[in-house]
Design an enzyme around this catalytic site. Structure first.
Site, mmCIF file in Angstrom:
data_model
loop_
_atom_site.group_PDB
_atom_site.id
_atom_site.type_symbol
_atom_site.label_atom_id
_atom_site.label_comp_id
_atom_site.label_asym_id
_atom_site.label_seq_id
_atom_site.Cartn_x
_atom_site.Cartn_y
_atom_site.Cartn_z
ATOM 1 N N GLY A 1 -33.807 -5.395 3.976
ATOM 2 C CA GLY A 1 -32.368 -5.134 4.132
ATOM 3 C C GLY A 1 -31.277 -4.891 3.441
ATOM 4 N N GLY A 2 -31.506 -4.324 2.135
ATOM 5 C CA GLY A 2 -30.580 -3.773 0.904
ATOM 6 C C GLY A 2 -29.613 -2.886 1.701
ATOM 7 N N LYS A 3 -30.258 -1.932 2.565
ATOM 8 C CA LYS A 3 -29.330 -0.820 2.791
ATOM 9 C C LYS A 3 -28.574 -1.530 4.136
ATOM 10 C CE LYS A 3 -31.943 2.606 0.705
ATOM 11 N NZ LYS A 3 -33.026 1.683 0.162
ATOM 12 N N CYS B 1 -37.725 6.995 -1.455
ATOM 13 C CA CYS B 1 -37.571 6.755 -2.818
ATOM 14 C C CYS B 1 -38.683 7.305 -3.665
ATOM 15 C CB CYS B 1 -37.394 5.438 -3.340
ATOM 16 S SG CYS B 1 -38.934 4.176 -2.592
ATOM 17 N N ASP C 1 -35.128 4.999 6.508
ATOM 18 C CA ASP C 1 -35.532 4.826 4.839
ATOM 19 C C ASP C 1 -36.964 4.516 5.046
ATOM 20 O OD1 ASP C 1 -35.601 4.438 2.410
ATOM 21 O OD2 ASP C 1 -34.972 2.336 2.446
ATOM 22 N N CYS D 1 -36.598 1.022 9.703
ATOM 23 C CA CYS D 1 -37.284 0.586 8.499
ATOM 24 C C CYS D 1 -36.590 -0.014 7.332
ATOM 25 C CB CYS D 1 -37.861 1.905 7.720
ATOM 26 S SG CYS D 1 -38.539 3.227 8.737
ATOM 27 N N ALA D 2 -35.982 -1.243 8.012
ATOM 28 C CA ALA D 2 -35.162 -1.889 7.346
ATOM 29 C C ALA D 2 -35.694 -2.756 6.159
ATOM 30 C CB ALA D 2 -34.462 -3.204 8.293
ATOM 31 N N ASP E 1 -38.234 -3.550 11.768
ATOM 32 C CA ASP E 1 -39.467 -3.325 10.907
ATOM 33 C C ASP E 1 -40.714 -3.764 11.346
ATOM 34 O OD1 ASP E 1 -39.443 -2.744 7.657
ATOM 35 O OD2 ASP E 1 -41.088 -3.997 8.202
#
Length: 410
Positions: free
Chosen positions: A245-247, A362, A309, A241-242, A265
Site C-alpha cells: 500500500g505505499g501508493k 518498476c 501497479d 494491485c495495492a 490484492d
C-alpha cells in the site's frame, strides 16, 4: 580498519542463508540483527552493509575467488575477505595497508590473485557489473548497448533514502526540522512536493515520527505515480494491485481522506500490512478487498480513477533489492508479461467512461511496460486515449527505474 570476528561470522552466516537456503536478503539480515541485542548501531550497520554489498557484487566476487558452482562455507569466507580487500584498494591511502586478519578462514586468500582477477573482470560487463548471462543479454537486447551499460552500472550504486511526508499529518518542512533535531539531515527535491532526501542511511524506522505516521520511505519514482492519477477529494478510486500500500497511502493523502479508495490484492497478508500502515498514517477513506474470481466483474465501471501497479520483475529497483537478480529467471519474466497484459485488459473494465487509469511497473524493460500500452491501444484504441507517459532512469535522473502511463477511457 579492524574486522571483529563476531560481525564477520554474522555476515558469512547471513550470506549462506541467502544463497544456500534461498532466504530473502532483507529478512535474513533482519533475523540476524535481532539475534544479538548487544550489537550497537555501528555493528548492525557493518553487518547489513557488507551483506548487501557482497550480494550485489556476488558474480564479480565469485569470479575473483575462482569459486566452483557448488559452494560451501569456505567460499563465503573467501568472498567476504575479497570484498574487504577490494574495498580497501579503492579507499583512501590510509586503507591501502589493510590486511585480512590471521584467521584460518583466510589462509588461502591470495591478495595478488584477487586483484589480478578483478582487473580481468573489468573487461567483461556481465562480471564486473555482476549480473547473470541471460539478464545481461536481455537488458542489452531491449535497451541497446549504450543505455544498458549506463543503467546496469547505476543499478549497482547504493540508492538514497527518500521519504514521502504524510500530508494528512504534517508537511515536509516540519518533518525536516524534526529530523534535524535527531541529527538526521534532509534535503528537498523540487519535483516532489512531499519528498525528503536523507543524508547517509539513518535508521528512521525507530523514530517517533515514523511510528506516528508522519512519513513513509518511498523512492522518488514511486512518488510520481499517484499524482499522475489526477485524483480529487470525493472520488472513488481503485488501487487494483495495492500490495502493502505505499501508493494507496499516497492516494489517500492526495484525496485529503475524502472519497473512497478500494485497495485490492491477491495476497491477504499484504492487505493486512496495508491496514496496519493505514492506521498509522491516519488514512480513513480506504477499504481492502481480496481479489476473488468475481471481484473484477462486480466492480465494472465503478471507479473514477484506477491504478494498475502490476507485478513485475523489479529490475528497476534492484539497487534496493540486489538479491532479486540471482532469483529471477527468463521463464519467470515471460510469465509476468502474460499476467501484466491480462491485468491491463481485464481490470481496466472497472473504470468509468471518462475516468483515468495509470498503468505502472518498476521495470526497465519495455516488454514489461511500454510494449503493453502500445498493444493495448492498438487493440482497444477506439475506447482509450493516452494522456501522458513517463519513464524514470537510475542512470539519468537517479530515480528507481519506473514506467507509468495515464490513459483516459473515452
Amino acid at each position: 580498519m579492524r574486522i571483529h570476528r563476531p560481525l564477520a561470522d554474522a555476515v558469512v552466516g547471513t550470506l549462506q542463508e541467502i544463497f544456500l537456503n534461498k532466504r530473502q536478503a532483507d529478512r535474513a539480515i533482519e533475523y540476524v540483527l535481532k539475534s544479538n541485542r548487544k550489537w550497537g548501531s555501528r555493528d548492525r550497520g557493518f553487518i547489513a552493509e557488507n551483506t548487501y554489498e557482497i550480494v550485489r557484487w556476488w558474480r564479480m566476487l565469485h569470479f575473483v575467488i575462482e569459486a566452483p558452482e557448488s559452494l560451501n562455507k569456505y567460499h563465503f569466507w573467501q568472498a567476504f575477505g575479497a570484498w574487504q580487500l577490494l574495498k580497501a584498494k579503492h579507499a583512501n591511502s590510509d586503507e591501502a595497508l589493510f590486511r585480512l586478519p590471521d584467521w584460518v578462514e583466510f589462509s588461502k586468500v591470495n591478495t595478488n590473485r584477487i586483484f589480478s582477477r578483478y582487473e580481468e573482470a573489468k573487461n567483461i560487463r556481465k562480471i564486473i557489473e555482476s549480473v547473470p548471462d541471460w539478464l545481461d543479454a536481455l537488458g542489452e537486447a531491449e535497451l541497446g548497448t549504450e543505455k544498458w551499460n549506463k543503467e546496469i552500472h547505476a543499478l549497482n550504486q547504493q540508492a538514497p533514502v527518500i521519504l514521502r511526508v504524510n500530508s494528512l499529518k504534517s508537511n515536509r518542512e516540519h518533518v525536516a526540522d524534526l529530523l534535524g533535531d535527531e541529527d538526521i539531515n534532509a534535503d528537498y527535491n523540487n519535483e516532489l512536493p512531499d519528498g525528503l532526501i536523507l543524508e547517509g542511511r539513518p535508521s528512521v524506522f525507530k523514530t517517533s515520527m515514523f511510528k506516528d505516521g508522519f512519513f513513509e520511505v518511498q523512492d522518488a519514482a514511486s512518488q510520481l505515480v499517484a499524482p499522475m492519477l489526477d485524483v480529487k477529494a470525493g472520488m472513488r478510486v481503485i488501487d487494483a494491485c495495492a500490495g502493502a500500500g505505499g501508493k494507496t497511502l499516497h492516494i489517500a493523502a492526495l484525496m485529503e481522506n475524502k472519497g473512497r479508495i478500494i485497495a485490492m490484492d491477491v495476497e491477504e497478508r499484504k492487505l493486512q500490512e496495508l491496514q496496519k500502515r493505514a492506521r498509522r498514517a491516519g488514512a480513513m477513506n480506504l477499504e481492502t478487498r481480496l481479489i476473488e474470481p468475481k471481484t473484477i466483474k462486480r466492480l465494472q465501471e465503478s471507479a473514477d480513477r484506477l491504478l494498475l501497479d502490476v507485478p513485475c520483475s523489479g529490475l528497476g529497483v534492484i539497487r534496493r533489492n540486489p538479491d532479486a537478480k540471482w532469483k529471477l529467471t527468463p521463464e519467470f519474466i515471460e510469465n509476468l508479461r502474460t499476467i501484466q497484459y491480462t491485468i491491463l485488459t481485464q481490470y481496466s473494465s472497472m473504470l468509468k467512461k471518462g475516468g483515468k487509469m495509470v498503468f505502472a511497473t518498476c521495470s526497465l524493460l519495455p516488454s514489461e511496460s511500454e510494449d503493453h500500452v502500445r498493444r493495448f491501444l492498438a487493440e482497444q484504441g477506439e475506447q482509450w486515449e493516452l494522456l501522458e507517459e513517463r519513464r524514470t532512469s537510475p542512470a539519468e535522473d537517479g530515480y528507481d527505474g519506473f514506467y507509468m502511463a495515464c490513459l483516459q477511457r473515452k
